[in-house]
Design a protein around this motif. Structure first.
Motif, PDB file in Angstrom:
ATOM      1  N   TYR A  10       0.751  -1.176  -0.009  1.00 52.95           N
ATOM      2  CA  TYR A  10      -0.024   0.163  -0.090  1.00 52.95           C
ATOM      3  C   TYR A  10       0.939   1.155  -0.205  1.00 52.95           C
ATOM      4  CZ  TYR A  10      -3.795  -3.187   0.975  1.00 52.95           C
ATOM      5  OH  TYR A  10      -4.677  -4.346   0.700  1.00 52.95           O
ATOM      6  N   GLU A  64     -10.784   3.998  -0.720  1.00 56.25           N
ATOM      7  CA  GLU A  64     -11.270   2.410  -0.667  1.00 56.25           C
ATOM      8  C   GLU A  64     -11.502   2.082   0.474  1.00 56.25           C
ATOM      9  OE1 GLU A  64      -7.785  -0.234  -1.485  1.00 56.25           O
ATOM     10  OE2 GLU A  64      -6.431   1.668  -1.167  1.00 56.25           O
ATOM     11  N   LYS A 111     -11.772  -1.907   2.644  1.00 53.73           N
ATOM     12  CA  LYS A 111     -11.251  -3.372   2.685  1.00 53.73           C
ATOM     13  C   LYS A 111     -11.819  -4.128   4.043  1.00 53.73           C
ATOM     14  CE  LYS A 111      -7.215  -3.274  -0.262  1.00 53.73           C
ATOM     15  NZ  LYS A 111      -7.679  -4.077  -1.492  1.00 53.73           N
ATOM     16  N   ASP A 116     -11.597  -7.435   6.601  1.00 51.39           N
ATOM     17  CA  ASP A 116     -10.704  -8.510   6.742  1.00 51.39           C
ATOM     18  C   ASP A 116     -11.943  -9.534   7.608  1.00 51.39           C
ATOM     19  OD1 ASP A 116      -8.471 -10.327   7.757  1.00 51.39           O
ATOM     20  OD2 ASP A 116      -8.784  -9.592  10.080  1.00 51.39           O
TER      21      ASP A 116
END
Length: 266
Positions: free
Chosen positions: A44, A222, A224, A226
């Motif tokens: 990243y 963005e 994400k 987990d």
């Protein structure tokens, strides 16, 4: 002014805390690898260094131990001290008074050995600089009595080749850097847990002399999830840092009256 690309990467509870009872939750433990992979891996931001505040260092690096000072130390050479060149990663620590009692010259975190660079001011004693040299800890002098961040960033680039810097400060440092326009992006992993604490630090905290309670807005990049831990990573770019006069002219001060603004005539 030269400065690295700067991002803030933090782990928080659902109620926005960065420290407190929630850190003992199994959900927090489960989210730690996800947090480390994003913030300190190579996929990243690919960071060269991280920056921490004094309180973070006291709690996590030195455990409130006092430095081993030698009152009879010889006068050290003037200027900065670079103990390690081309380290795997650097860990810069704000220590304007010279109070941190390091036990070693590196921090091992997220699978990386980070060489410590203490950021001090001209007011720091010769005894403390001698202590850092004996520990083989680098230091840079940035300002007379307060940290001059412009000088600090320039030295990061010129002396250590830092291109990408992660800020992992307390809420006060995070907010101050945002308000000063130093931060390019932010990302934070939200743990599926909360503790409702009112006396523990949160992600951003305005403090007199360290940033006003005037908003900063962000642009979404963005998100994400987990799946293993249930944690969520939110990633934003800094969009606009409102200046106080501009904000007051546009919106005034005080919270929005949602009832009259959103439900009038209904």
């Amino acid at each position: 002014m030269k400065r690295p690309f700067i991002y803030i990467h933090m782990l928080t509870s659902l109620d926005g805390k960065i420290w407190g009872e929630f850190t003992k939750l199994p959900e927090e433990t489960a989210a730690a690898p996800f947090f480390k992979e994003i913030g300190f891996g190579r996929d990243y931001w690919n960071t060269d260094a991280n920056l921490s505040g004094t309180n973070t260092a006291l709690n996590d690096y030195t455990y409130h131990k006092a430095p081993d000072l030698n009152a009879n130390a010889e006068i050290v050479p003037p200027g900065d001290f670079i103990a390690v060149k081309e380290a795997e990663r650097y860990s810069f620590v704000l220590d304007r008074k010279g109070i941190l009692g390091y036990q070693k010259n590196e921090i091992f975190y997220a699978g990386v050995h980070s060489h410590i660079v203490d950021v001090i001011t001209e007011k720091v004693s010769n005894e403390y600089k001698d202590f850092l040299r004996r520990k083989n800890i680098s230091y840079i002098i940035c300002g007379k009595e307060e940290i001059d961040y412009d000088v600090m960033f320039q030295k990061m680039v010129e002396l250590f080749g830092v291109k990408v810097l992660s800020v992992a400060g307390g809420g006060t440092l995070n907010w101050a850097f945002l308000r000063k326009g130093y931060v390019d992006e932010i990302g934070f992993v939200i743990v599926p847990g909360a503790d409702g604490g009112t006396g523990t630090p949160q992600l951003f905290m305005a403090k007199e002399g360290w940033g006003e309670e005037i908003p900063v807005s962000f642009e979404f990049v963005e998100v994400k999830v987990d799946e293993r831990s249930g944690a969520l990573w939110l990633h934003y770019k800094v969009k606009k840092i409102w200046q106080k006069d501009e904000w007051i002219k546009e919106f005034g001060l005080g919270p929005k009256d949602f009832v009259s603004a959103d439900n009038s005539g209904k």
